[in-house]
Design an enzyme around this catalytic site. Structure first.
Site, short mmCIF file in Angstrom:
data_model
loop_
_atom_site.label_atom_id
_atom_site.label_comp_id
_atom_site.label_asym_id
_atom_site.label_seq_id
_atom_site.Cartn_x
_atom_site.Cartn_y
_atom_site.Cartn_z
N THR A 121 3.62 20.64 -19.49
CA THR A 121 4.77 21.66 -19.14
C THR A 121 5.08 21.17 -17.74
OG1 THR A 121 3.70 23.30 -20.62
CG2 THR A 121 5.37 24.14 -18.82
N LYS A 152 -0.70 27.37 -30.21
CA LYS A 152 -1.29 28.56 -29.72
C LYS A 152 -2.81 28.47 -29.88
CE LYS A 152 0.20 31.17 -33.46
NZ LYS A 152 1.24 30.02 -34.37
N GLU A 153 -3.43 28.85 -28.67
CA GLU A 153 -4.69 28.80 -28.68
C GLU A 153 -5.44 29.38 -29.77
OE1 GLU A 153 -7.13 28.63 -24.87
OE2 GLU A 153 -5.06 28.18 -23.70
N LYS A 205 10.82 24.79 -23.28
CA LYS A 205 9.32 25.15 -23.20
C LYS A 205 9.20 26.44 -22.17
CE LYS A 205 4.85 24.92 -23.01
NZ LYS A 205 4.11 25.39 -24.11
N GLY A 254 -1.10 46.01 -25.20
CA GLY A 254 -2.50 45.87 -24.79
C GLY A 254 -2.62 46.01 -23.41
N CYS A 261 -0.94 29.47 -20.36
CA CYS A 261 0.56 28.90 -20.40
C CYS A 261 1.37 30.23 -19.66
CB CYS A 261 0.86 28.68 -21.78
SG CYS A 261 0.32 27.26 -22.51
N LYS A 322 -7.98 35.80 -25.11
CA LYS A 322 -7.52 36.21 -26.57
C LYS A 322 -8.56 35.48 -27.69
CE LYS A 322 -4.80 33.58 -28.81
NZ LYS A 322 -3.36 32.74 -29.13
#
Length: 433
Positions: A121, A152-153, A205, A254, A261, A322
């Site tokens: 990025t 996505k991780e 991005k 949350g 990222c 996450k």
């Protein structure tokens, strides 16, 4: 095609393994010799479901190799993918020193037409800078392209193999055709490949991540308002998300977003705007809300205990930013733990994958528990920060017996307030009355 992937971090390793799996010959290169040796032995340095299996299969098939010889990998490749780190500098901008160093090496080893692709990025205009650097050393023709990743991780393999879109930006028609051919096996239709100029691809991005982060921070801001008004953010979220113009994704309240990222890209995008005299007011607010949200659980607990945190024991479930990853970069749990330690509390923590990374960062300042219930032993409160599956339906009777006082802080709204209060717990969530 023969590809050289420079950098074996999260992006480079997933891309290298993915391209090899669809039949390309891929050499993944890194300056870290110990990391390359581990990869040669089939040891994956990050936790990403399915990555180890694909790596082993493609290495065995001979399509995937690992090396520290960057020059040789460049000379043998048709496509050179730059996937090195772009960490934030002190002013929030992206540090591009590694990217430009690779560009220089490419220029010195160019031995025929190659497509040079940035997957890292990078700020808008980086492709132009890369082209300038390569031209200082090379006379052969080449093409430079921006091909940002949207992985996505925790679901990176699925995202790579079945992308919802592929973005390719270049001012070189030959480079665009080479990359279109490379990606065709992965997409359903040609409409899934979006070609554009390099600057537009670089901005895409940042725009995508900023939009997702905006949805998260907006819902978190509403969650705080909901509590003050006696409304239930979960009911609000579901009704708002039912509108097809809005949709339900990234509307879950949350304790803030983290990872490699969103925080970095939000900061970099603001720096890009300021560099041309444009303040991105919405993006600045997104960052401000997120920083505040990460302190929310601590503030709730401090109020619950009337500020008396010194000597108290707090259990923390979930350390990664996450689920389905061991990544702790910008993790909300780290903010909570820091606040607790500063207040004199003791922390007992559990996470299925991220404890080694936290141990490397914090040492023995907290207690690491191999079992989630062990973390609850003797705790004055238990805070759920990361919603791993094993935390979703624990044995709450057992939890209550283990805890010193039955106080639960649900940072992801995955438990039923009514059920837990009926069991005798003090419960608080995010934006729930």
């Amino acid at each position: 095609m023969h590809l050289a992937v420079i950098g074996t971090g999260y992006v480079g390793l997933v891309a290298g393994v993915g391209f090899a799996d669809i039949g390309n010959d891929v050499t993944c290169v890194d300056v870290d010799a110990s990391k390359i040796e581990r990869l040669k032995r089939g040891e994956v340095p990050i936790y990403e479901p399915g990555l180890d299996t694909l790596l082993a299969a493609n290495a065995k098939a001979g399509r995937l190799t690992f090396s520290t010889d960057i020059a040789a990998a460049i000379r043998a490749a048709e496509v050179v993918i730059i996937a090195v780190g772009t960490p934030p500098a002190a002013d929030g901008s992206a540090d591009l020193s590694a990217v430009f160093a690779v560009a220089e090496t490419i220029g010195k080893n160019l031995n025929g037409f190659k497509v040079v692709v940035t997957k890292s990025t990078v700020p808008v205009g980086t492709a132009d800078r890369i082209e300038e650097i390569i031209r200082r050393y090379a006379e052969q023709p080449f093409g430079v392209a921006s091909n940002p990743e949207f992985l996505k991780e925790g679901a990176a393999i699925e995202d790579f193999m079945k992308p919802d879109r592929v973005v390719i930006g270049s001012n070189n028609a030959r480079a665009l055709e080479v990359l279109r051919s490379l990606y065709t096996p992965l997409v359903r239709t040609s409409e899934d490949i979006h070609t554009m100029d390099a600057r537009s691809a670089e901005l895409t991005k940042y725009a995508a991540n900023a939009m997702l982060a905006t949805r998260i921070s907006f819902m978190n801001d509403l969650a705080v308002l909901s509590e003050k008004l006696g409304a239930d953010i979960e009911r609000v979220r579901k009704a708002v998300g039912a509108d097809p113009r809005v949709g339900p994704k990234f509307l879950y309240p949350g304790v803030g977003f983290g990872g490699s990222c969103f925080p970095k890209d939000i900061s970099a995008l603001q720096h890009i705007g300021r560099s041309v005299g444009h303040e991105l007011e919405v993006v600045r607010a997104v960052e401000s809300v997120n920083k505040r949200q990460k302190r929310l659980l601590f503030e709730k607990l401090r109020r619950h205990l009337d500020g008396a945190l010194e000597g108290r024991t707090v259990a923390v479930w979930g350390l990664a930013f996450k689920p389905q990853t061991d990544d702790i970069r910008e993790a909300p749990a780290l903010v909570l733990i820091h606040e607790l330690l500063e207040a004199g509390a003791r922390v007992r923590a559990h996470d299925p994958e991220a404890m080694d990374n936290v141990r490397a960062l914090l040492g023995d300042r907290i207690t690491y528990c191999e079992d989630m219930y062990q973390a609850a032993e003797g705790a004055d409160a238990l805070a759920l920060v990361t919603e791993w599956r094993e935390y979703r339906q624990p044995d709450f009777e057992r939890v209550k017996r283990l805890m010193k006082t039955p106080a639960l802080l649900d940072g992801r709204n995955i438990w039923s307030p009514q059920e837990l209060r009926a069991l005798g717990f003090w419960y608080t969530g995010i934006g729930r009355p």
